[in-house]
Design an enzyme around this catalytic site. Structure first.
Site, PDB file in Angstrom:
ATOM      1  N   LYS A  71       5.587  11.330  -2.968  1.00 64.60           N
ATOM      2  CA  LYS A  71       6.620  10.409  -2.511  1.00 64.60           C
ATOM      3  C   LYS A  71       7.381  11.129  -1.398  1.00 64.60           C
ATOM      4  CE  LYS A  71      10.114   7.334  -4.592  1.00 64.60           C
ATOM      5  NZ  LYS A  71      10.772   6.985  -5.882  1.00 64.60           N
ATOM      6  N   ARG A 100       4.360  13.844  -8.137  1.00 64.39           N
ATOM      7  CA  ARG A 100       4.415  13.408  -9.535  1.00 64.39           C
ATOM      8  C   ARG A 100       3.036  13.555 -10.180  1.00 64.39           C
ATOM      9  NH1 ARG A 100       3.981   7.950  -7.327  1.00 64.39           N
ATOM     10  NH2 ARG A 100       6.229   7.705  -7.146  1.00 64.39           N
ATOM     11  N   ARG A 145      -2.806   0.366  -9.924  1.00 61.58           N
ATOM     12  CA  ARG A 145      -1.758  -0.590 -10.259  1.00 61.58           C
ATOM     13  C   ARG A 145      -2.347  -1.972 -10.547  1.00 61.58           C
ATOM     14  NH1 ARG A 145      -0.361   3.153  -6.414  1.00 61.58           N
ATOM     15  NH2 ARG A 145       1.840   3.674  -6.128  1.00 61.58           N
ATOM     16  N   ASP A 162       3.213  -3.956  -8.183  1.00 61.54           N
ATOM     17  CA  ASP A 162       2.732  -2.739  -7.526  1.00 61.54           C
ATOM     18  C   ASP A 162       3.346  -1.479  -8.139  1.00 61.54           C
ATOM     19  OD1 ASP A 162       5.067  -3.959  -6.150  1.00 61.54           O
ATOM     20  OD2 ASP A 162       5.065  -2.085  -5.023  1.00 61.54           O
ATOM     21  N   ASN A 163       4.292  -1.650  -9.061  1.00 60.48           N
ATOM     22  CA  ASN A 163       4.916  -0.514  -9.737  1.00 60.48           C
ATOM     23  C   ASN A 163       4.483  -0.377 -11.190  1.00 60.48           C
ATOM     24  OD1 ASN A 163       6.371   0.384  -7.551  1.00 60.48           O
ATOM     25  ND2 ASN A 163       8.217  -0.758  -8.064  1.00 60.48           N
ATOM     26  N   GLY A 197       3.017   3.574   1.327  1.00 54.19           N
ATOM     27  CA  GLY A 197       3.680   3.657   2.624  1.00 54.19           C
ATOM     28  C   GLY A 197       4.419   4.950   2.869  1.00 54.19           C
ATOM     29  N   ARG A 198       4.777   5.674   1.806  1.00 51.34           N
ATOM     30  CA  ARG A 198       5.405   6.990   1.986  1.00 51.34           C
ATOM     31  C   ARG A 198       4.893   7.977   0.945  1.00 51.34           C
ATOM     32  NH1 ARG A 198      11.631   6.860  -0.241  1.00 51.34           N
ATOM     33  NH2 ARG A 198      11.362   5.398  -1.966  1.00 51.34           N
ATOM     34  N   GLY A 216       8.450   6.976   6.105  1.00 50.68           N
ATOM     35  CA  GLY A 216       7.590   7.700   5.178  1.00 50.68           C
ATOM     36  C   GLY A 216       8.266   8.855   4.468  1.00 50.68           C
ATOM     37  N   GLY A 220       0.857  -1.170   0.000  1.00 48.52           N
ATOM     38  CA  GLY A 220       0.000   0.000   0.000  1.00 48.52           C
ATOM     39  C   GLY A 220       0.893   1.220   0.000  1.00 48.52           C
TER      40      GLY A 220
END
Length: 457
Positions: A110, A176, A183, A251-252, A89-90, A123, A87
């Site tokens: 990010k 971004r 995803r 996940d990317n 996370g940061r 994070g 998930g």
């Protein structure tokens, strides 16, 4: 001029897909990079620096968009091992809006602080990581790769400890701009929990908001077909750019086939299939020459998740088209970067094969090759001349005259050397910032990259 058109489409998915979170309260907000070119595409280029810091350093909501940041929930295969504890996370989804072409766009972060998915992490993002992401996205955009764009970088005044770089080190928060943050792993999470309604909701969200042109009589198959085309195109664009993402986990990879989230990336100094970007990729799973395979494997994981709401035969058809779509996309990407005429699928593929064979045989710098042979014509003397007399270039030299196009006119093609982004350059740009707080080399490089992009496009 594009006007700001806020959206909140993600909220239609409901609370099972995200967690409302609060951004970290940073001790400082020093603006280091604002991408006004990207901001203009979504109507945010008129913000003052003070407003920019307020929205992208302190995360005051943009009017009419999301009232609170959302940490998205997903699972994923990490180096082909399934992880159900993932998930955001940061980072988080900060805002949505339409761009000038009417596409739904996300602003994601990010290094914006901890979330329920931080897994004991802090994070945060190092300033070096943010600078590297600026350089990756600018270079990829210039080379025609379907990529996220680094929208903002703000230094936050914290000192971070990291095991893989000198510490303590400076911190930053990055924003971004993406077409989507949905995803493959978003679908995997719903399948893991046997949530058929959630999968149907995700499919409908994507076909309505992200790929309306892909909608067909069988929605799930239509979305997989769209994903196959996007993944094949992205794999081909990576090859033509000589780029290694480094961490192509599920996940990317997003459903729109848009590259994002740059960690241990590299541009390859030679056309070497085994070249890796991540020091921890010991088996070369995501090496330069295996990225097309990795993205195809990921597509099968997406389809496997969607089997919960679709027949296998409906999904097989799109999946089986991946190899030929990749071949066609590779011709588009490689010959597009070369700037030559197209002579038909078979002849185009023959030239692409000859180019790859020559680059493998000589292990020359691919940036130099594409620079020297722009439009299929030699540009004069080059440090690489000895490579062009190598027998590995025989087939290419015999084929290229038929593909030659008009002489390139942009001033970039009269330079002595191509614009590149090898690791030594990245480290030199960072060293100037780390040692002297000198940002001039970064901005000079961005200007050079954008000039190259104009020459290519």
């Amino acid at each position: 001029m594009t006007r700001f058109q806020p959206e909140t489409s993600i909220l239609s998915l409901g609370p099972d897909f995200f967690d409302p979170v609060t951004a970290a309260d940073f001790p400082q907000t020093n603006l280091r990079f604002r991408n006004d070119r990207a901001a203009a595409s979504v109507g945010l280029d008129q913000l003052s620096d003070a407003q920019w810091l307020d929205h992208f350093g302190r995360f005051a909501p943009l009017p009419g968009s999301l009232p609170q940041p959302l940490a998205l929930r997903y699972h994923g295969h990490q180096f082909r091992s399934y992880n159900p504890d993932l998930g955001d996370g940061r980072g988080f989804l900060f805002a949505q809006m339409r761009d000038g072409a009417g596409r739904l766009m996300d602003l994601g972060t990010k290094g914006s602080g901890t979330t329920p998915w931080s897994r004991a992490g802090d994070g945060r993002l190092t300033l070096k990581g943010a600078v590297r992401e600026i350089l990756a996205t600018e270079m990829l955009e210039a080379l025609g790769v379907n990529t996220s764009r680094t929208f903002s970088v703000i230094e936050t005044g914290e000192r971070l400890v990291r095991g893989d770089e000198p510490s303590p080190t400076r911190s930053a928060v990055l924003v971004r701009l993406n077409h989507s943050h949905i995803r493959y792993g978003s679908f995997q999470r719903q399948a893991f929990h046997q949530n058929r309604d959630g999968l149907h909701a995700l499919v409908e969200y994507c076909l309505t908001n992200l790929a309306p042109e892909a909608r067909g009589p069988t929605p799930v198959a239509a979305l997989v077909d769209h994903a196959v085309q996007g993944a094949a195109r992205l794999a081909a664009q990576y090859m033509a750019a000589g780029f290694v993402h480094g961490v192509l986990n599920t996940d990317n990879i997003n459903i729109t086939g848009e590259s994002f989230d740059y960690g241990p990336w590299r541009f390859a100094p030679a056309w070497a299939a085994g070249f890796t970007a991540a020091y921890f990729d010991h088996g070369g799973l995501y090496a330069f020459g295996r990225q097309a395979e990795a993205l195809q494997w990921n597509l099968y994981q997406l389809a496997n998740a969607l089997r919960l709401i679709a027949e296998v035969d409906e999904l097989k058809g799109p999946l089986e088209t991946y190899p030929q779509r990749y071949r066609a996309a590779l011709s588009d990407a490689v010959l597009g970067r070369l700037g030559v005429k197209r002579l038909g699928a078979d002849r185009d593929e023959t030239l692409v094969d000859a180019i790859q064979a020559a680059l493998v045989a000589t292990q020359m710098d691919p940036d130099r090759f594409f620079f020297d042979w722009r439009c299929g014509m030699r540009r004069g003397q080059s440090p690489a001349d000895h490579h062009y007399s190598h027998e590995g270039f025989t087939d290419f030299l015999a084929l290229i005259p038929d593909f030659a196009a008009d002489v390139p006119t942009h001033a970039y093609w009269a330079d002595d050397a191509p614009c590149t982004m090898l690791i030594d350059e990245v480290e030199a740009i960072w060293t100037a910032i780390a040692d002297r707080d000198d940002w001039a080399p970064l901005h000079t490089k961005i200007s050079a990259i954008r000039g190259m992009g104009e020459a290519h496009h």
